[in-house]
Every structure is written in structure tokens, then in C-alpha cells.
Design an enzyme around this catalytic site. Structure first.
Site, mmCIF file in Angstrom:
data_model
loop_
_atom_site.group_PDB
_atom_site.id
_atom_site.type_symbol
_atom_site.label_atom_id
_atom_site.label_comp_id
_atom_site.label_asym_id
_atom_site.label_seq_id
_atom_site.Cartn_x
_atom_site.Cartn_y
_atom_site.Cartn_z
ATOM 1 N N GLY A 214 70.975 17.416 51.002
ATOM 2 C CA GLY A 214 71.381 16.015 51.026
ATOM 3 C C GLY A 214 72.487 15.767 52.025
ATOM 4 O O GLY A 214 72.589 16.451 53.044
ATOM 5 N N SER A 215 73.336 14.815 51.712
ATOM 6 C CA SER A 215 74.379 14.384 52.645
ATOM 7 C C SER A 215 75.606 15.286 52.567
ATOM 8 O O SER A 215 75.883 15.882 51.523
ATOM 9 C CB SER A 215 74.793 12.944 52.330
ATOM 10 O OG SER A 215 75.504 12.887 51.102
ATOM 11 N N PRO A 216 76.374 15.383 53.658
ATOM 12 C CA PRO A 216 77.623 16.153 53.625
ATOM 13 C C PRO A 216 78.610 15.634 52.581
ATOM 14 O O PRO A 216 79.334 16.426 51.972
ATOM 15 C CB PRO A 216 78.173 15.983 55.048
ATOM 16 C CG PRO A 216 76.971 15.734 55.898
ATOM 17 C CD PRO A 216 76.044 14.921 55.026
ATOM 18 N N ARG A 217 78.636 14.327 52.355
ATOM 19 C CA ARG A 217 79.579 13.756 51.380
ATOM 20 C C ARG A 217 79.290 14.282 49.978
ATOM 21 O O ARG A 217 80.189 14.767 49.289
ATOM 22 C CB ARG A 217 79.484 12.226 51.392
ATOM 23 C CG ARG A 217 80.448 11.540 50.426
ATOM 24 C CD ARG A 217 80.246 10.043 50.408
ATOM 25 N NE ARG A 217 78.942 9.680 49.893
ATOM 26 C CZ ARG A 217 78.659 9.596 48.584
ATOM 27 N NH1 ARG A 217 79.584 9.868 47.673
ATOM 28 N NH2 ARG A 217 77.443 9.252 48.192
ATOM 29 N N VAL A 218 78.040 14.220 49.565
ATOM 30 C CA VAL A 218 77.680 14.718 48.235
ATOM 31 C C VAL A 218 77.734 16.241 48.215
ATOM 32 O O VAL A 218 78.099 16.845 47.201
ATOM 33 C CB VAL A 218 76.283 14.207 47.822
ATOM 34 C CG1 VAL A 218 75.879 14.775 46.467
ATOM 35 C CG2 VAL A 218 76.265 12.678 47.778
ATOM 36 N N GLY A 219 77.398 16.864 49.337
ATOM 37 C CA GLY A 219 77.457 18.322 49.407
ATOM 38 C C GLY A 219 78.839 18.859 49.108
ATOM 39 O O GLY A 219 78.992 19.892 48.441
ATOM 40 N N GLU A 236 72.218 22.434 52.212
ATOM 41 C CA GLU A 236 71.398 22.039 53.361
ATOM 42 C C GLU A 236 71.730 20.582 53.660
ATOM 43 O O GLU A 236 71.244 19.672 52.979
ATOM 44 C CB GLU A 236 69.909 22.214 53.041
ATOM 45 C CG GLU A 236 69.489 23.651 52.766
ATOM 46 C CD GLU A 236 69.522 24.529 53.999
ATOM 47 O OE1 GLU A 236 69.633 23.981 55.112
ATOM 48 O OE2 GLU A 236 69.428 25.756 53.856
ATOM 49 N N CYS A 273 66.797 15.197 58.375
ATOM 50 C CA CYS A 273 68.104 15.807 58.634
ATOM 51 C C CYS A 273 68.175 16.443 60.014
ATOM 52 O O CYS A 273 69.267 16.634 60.559
ATOM 53 C CB CYS A 273 68.443 16.828 57.556
ATOM 54 S SG CYS A 273 67.233 18.161 57.400
#
Length: 532
Positions: A214-219, A236, A273
């Protein structure tokens, strides 16, 4: 177009999630207990794992049309795109894992010729991690859920799968096929839901690995929560992946290059992505590239309306964000020349493929990952300065794409710019390579998967050393009482000598060839003397 998952999905009650996690953990331990009583646990385990992968393969094969239809309902993805990027790729991955699993599960022999280990036996085996959590995204809702799931099964784990609530039709079909595929109860559990359900899964602290796409923010949130229970995780993520058309690229190949770039930039409506996020073109070839853009775009989309087979943005917020980004740019735009959209595009979530040029690094489209069918093009003059700018603004992308006929230019980019992956002469297609690692670096994530590498990700490498009892004559110097003689013996027998001098120059000598055999003879002699 609305993808409110709560209206289609039956969200898993948060109060039941701990129980689901416990079922997954208990099944793993019960499975291992049964294996421990087998005459050949590894052989039995291999048979079990391959059987589950075969069930998964036929579950996907038998429900392929249903899955494709569900993805169309979720975001209007055309059939060819789903077959190419999801179902065919996934089934090939599963078959490959079944084929190579006997080799993957086999322990690896390790040798060490130093005296303490020379008569022992060292093997490295790959054991299952246990119960793993897989959190899947919306953009490839089947592949990015079931590809890691297949790798986790191949590695002998139990799985809790959290599909994306933003593709609810696909999530329902995936849960149904997993429920009816004939897997043992507890092997694969599915949790449907959104933020509350995912948060509870992350907060339970009972998983042996978390795999998030998913997104870097949620990661970063996933990593922070995983760290509280010392749970390893694989992230990822994404980022702004650059594409270069360099000074030394043949003008005769511009059209082919643009076709390949547009395939990656506008496929899945840019919601990939690894999409080419922006294009960097050397000034010597820039006018020709811009001129060719309109021709290729119209060749791809001779007409563009609400009936066009073009993937929609996943929901209205994503649509509004994409439109706002395109409207905020100061650049010139190229879109398909025959656009005719009569319906409310906001309701359709339909954003036409858009090329933006005559912009600089300060343009709004260059601030963050676009994740939409928009391709900014920047003209550059000096390659090193351009790489400096990428490192300064958007370091460690998930992938970089290079179109150049100069190996010198390619080497300069590869050497200086870190990225998860790199493709020369094409875009996006590398994710289809069955047995190559796919993953990010830095802010684009960490860990990887794909064939052999996916099996490794979901496994733990355990060293097993077996020492015989008859060889104590090589080990006696470690026992008390200590003495100067034993210290000299330890140093002589154990300490390796460098083959280079203090200036780093290699030196030649026979000592490194004969020191070990001399050490063994000396140890045997001293041991015999001490014992007499």
C-alpha cells in the site's frame, strides 16, 4: 461510482478478530505437532504444502471469469488487463511454486574447515514462520493478495488475509473461493473490513510476519505497530518512479519507447505502484518526443468516452484528487483528441490519460506520487544534475526506467540512483518475471517476494549443527584449565591470516594452504602428549 465496501461486504466483527487470529495460530501448532510424529516430517510437509497450492490454483482457475467480472464492477477494469496482469500471472506463479518447492524445501549443506567444525555437519533449513498477516491493496486486488498468500502457503504458514474494502466485489469472490476450495479449517482465515478491523489485526501482536502492500503513509503505521510486538514485516510501497529518455537514445525508437511508457503510465488508470510517474527527456530529443506523444496517445485511444475500456479511479476521493492535481499544473497538456464524455465524469470516476509538458521540478505534479493517468514530462540538460535533483527530491523510488543506447549513461544512472528495481528499454513488465525479487528500498519499502524470493520471505533460515563425540581431540583446548600453551594452539589453529598487506596489496605464501593441516597434526600431537 461508489465503492463503499460496507454496503457489499459483510465486515468481520471486531470482537471476533482475536478469535480468528488464535484459530490461525493454533492450527499452525497442531499441524507441526502432527508432522513431528511422522517418520519423514519434511516429506509429509512437502506433500501437504503442494496439495494446498494445487487447491489454490484450481480455485482461481475455476473462478477466473467471476473474478474478472468482479474487478470490472469494482473499477471498470477491462478483461485483457485483468487476464494479463492478474489471473494469468497469479496462476503461473502458483504453478511455478509447486514445481520448485521440492528444491526450496531441501536443506542446504554448509562447510567450515576450521578445527571445531571440520568433523561436524552443518545444514541450513528453511522453516515456517508460523501465522502471517497479509494486508492487500485495491489496485491489483487479486494478484497482490493471492501471490503473497501462495508464497506463504509454500513456506508452510497459516494465513490471515485482509483484502481491500475498496474492491468489495472482488473481496467477496476471493473469500468465497477460499472458503470452498477445500482448505483445512484454520489454514486460511479472511477478515473483511476497513480501518477498525485492520487496526485490531495489527494491535493483537500475535503474528509471526506482517506483509503489507500500500501507501508509504500507512506502511509507516504498520511498521510502528509491528515493532511494538517485535513482529517482522514486509512493506511493498510506492513512490515517484522516474523514466529517462537520454541524450544517446535513437530517435527512430521514440515511438516504441512512448508506447511502452504509456502502457505503464496509463494502464490501470495509473494506479500501479510501479507506474512511470514522470518522464525526463534530454533537451536534444525533447521536441521530437513531445511531437510524437500526441500521435501515440491518439493511436492508443482513437476515441475516448464513457464506453472506452479504461480503468476508473477507485473512488470519488481519488478521482477528485487526480483532477485537482491536473488542474493545478502550470504546464501544457496533451489528451486524446477525440474526447466525448457526456455523463457526469465525477460519478464515473473517469480521468482521461493526460500528458503534461513545459514544466519544472516545482510543478504541483512533481510533489508526490500521482497514482493517476497523468504523466509529467521534464526537459533536462545535464544528466548528473538531474540525478542530483532526483536524490534530493524523490530518492529510493520503487523502480526506475531507462531508455538509452549508451551503456555509459545507463551505468551512471544505475550507479548513483538507488531503486527497488530497474528496467532498461521497457516499463512495468518486470513484475511478471516469475523468479526475480520484487520489492522496494528506503521509502519505497523493504523486503521482497516472487517465486524463490517469496518462499524465502515467508520462511526462517535455521542453522542446525551436529557435532560427533569422537573428535574431542580437536576441541580439548577450550576446556579448563587454561594455559599459555593452549592459547598459542588456539591462535595457530583458529586464527586466519590475511592474504593482503596493510596497503591492501595481495601477498603470496604457502602458509594459508598448509596451516590447517599442520594445525590438526599439532593438536593431535599435543593432545596425545597431554593424555600420556
Amino acid at each position: 461510482m461508489s465503492n463503499d465496501g460496507s454496503k457489499i461486504l459483510n465486515y468481520t466483527p471486531v470482537s471476533k478478530i482475536d478469535e480468528i487470529v488464535e484459530i490461525s495460530r493454533n492450527f499452525f501448532f497442531e499441524k507441526q505437532l502432527k508432522l513431528s510424529h511422522e517418520n519423514n516430517p519434511r516429506k509429509k510437509d512437502l506433500e501437504f504444502r503442494q496439495l494446498q497450492l494445487k487447491k489454490l490454483y484450481y480455485a482461481v482457475k475455476d473462478h477466473e471469469e467471476e473474478l474478472i467480472d468482479a474487478m470490472y464492477k469494482d473499477f471498470h477494469r477491462n478483461k485483457i488487463e485483468s487476464v494479463l496482469n492478474e489471473t494469468t500471472k497469479l496462476m503461473n506463479d502458483i504453478l511455478h511454486l509447486i514445481e520448485i518447492l521440492p528444491k526450496l524445501i531441501k536443506p542446504r549443506r554448509v562447510s567450515d574447515s576450521s578445527p571445531p567444525f571440520m568433523f561436524g555437519k552443518t545444514i541450513v533449513e528453511k522453516i515456517s514462520r508460523g501465522s502471517v498477516l497479509i494486508i492487500a491493496p485495491f489496485n491489483f486486488p487479486l494478484l497482490l493478495a493471492f501471490a503473497p498468500l501462495a508464497a506463504a502457503l509454500a513456506a508452510g504458514n497459516t494465513i490471515v488475509l485482509k483484502p481491500s474494502e475498496l474492491t468489495p466485489h472482488t473481496a467477496v469472490v476471493m473469500e468465497n473461493l477460499l472458503t470452498t476450495a477445500g482448505f483445512p479449517d484454520g489454514l486460511i482465515q479472511v477478515v473483511q473490513g476497513a480501518i477498525d478491523e485492520t487496526t485490531r489485526l495489527l494491535d493483537c501482536g500475535k503474528f509471526d510476519l506482517i506483509f503489507y502492500t500500500g501507501s508509504p503513509r500507512v506502511g509507516s503505521i504498520v511498521a510502528e505497530k509491528a515493532a511494538k510486538s517485535l513482529t517482522p514485516c514486509v512493506l511493498e510501497l510506492g513512490g515517484k518512479s522516474p523514466t529517462f529518455i537520454t541524450e544517446n537514445f535513437k530517435a527512430s525508437n521514440i515511438k516504441i519507447a512512448l508506447k511502452r511508457i504509456f502502457f505503464g503510465a496509463f494502464g490501470n488508470s495509473g494506479q500501479i505502484c510501479v507506474s512511470p510517474d514522470y518522464l525526463l527527456v534530454h533537451k536534444s530529443i525533447y521536441p521530437k518526443v513531445i511531437k510524437e506523444c500526441e500521435s501515440v496517445l491518439n493511436e492508443f485511444y482513437p476515441s475516448f468516452d464513457e464506453q472506452t475500456d479504461f480503468t476508473r479511479m477507485i473512488h470519488e476521493p481519488a478521482y477528485k484528487k487526480a483532477v485537482a492535481s491536473i488542474n493545478s499544473t502550470n504546464g501544457s497538456k496533451i489528451v486524446p483528441s477525440k474526447i466525448s464524455i457526456n455523463s457526469d465524469t465525477e460519478d464515473l470516476c473517469l480521468v482521461p490519460p493526460t500528458i503534461v509538458y513545459n514544466i519544472g521540478w516545482d510543478d504541483p505534479l512533481m510533489k508526490q506520487e500521482n497514482f493517476a493517468p497523468v504523466l509529467p514530462i521534464i526537459e533536462y540538460e545535464d544528466l548528473d544534475e538531474t540525478i542530483n535533483k532526483i536524490i534530493e527530491e524523490h530518492d529510493t523510488p520503487l523502480v526506475q526506467y531507462i531508455f538509452s543506447d549508451s551503456q555509459t549513461e545507463i551505468n551512471r544512472i544505475l550507479t548513483r540512483l538507488r531503486s527497488g528495481d530497474c528496467v532498461v528499454g521497457d516499463t512495468v513488465i518486470h513484475v511478471g518475471i516469475t523468479d526475480a525479487p520484487f520489492g522496494g528500498i528506503g521509502t519505497s519499502g523493504y523486503g521482497n517476494y516472487g517465486g524463490y524470493y517469496g518462499f524465502n520471505t515467508f520462511s526462517h533460515e535455521r542453522t542446525i549443527f551436529k557435532q560427533p563425540y569422537w573428535n574431542d581431540f580437536t576441541l580439548f583446548m577450550r576446556y579448563p584449565p587454561n594455559s599459555a600453551q593452549k592459547e598459542k594452539l588456539v591462535r595457530f589453529a583458529m586464527e586466519r591470516k590475511p592474504w593482503f598487506d596493510r596497503n591492501g596489496n595481495n601477498k603470496w605464501g604457502l602458509r594459508q594452504y598448509f596451516s590447517l593441516s599442520a594445525a590438526v597434526i599439532l593438536i593431535s600431537t599435543i593432545y596425545a602428549h597431554c593424555s600420556s
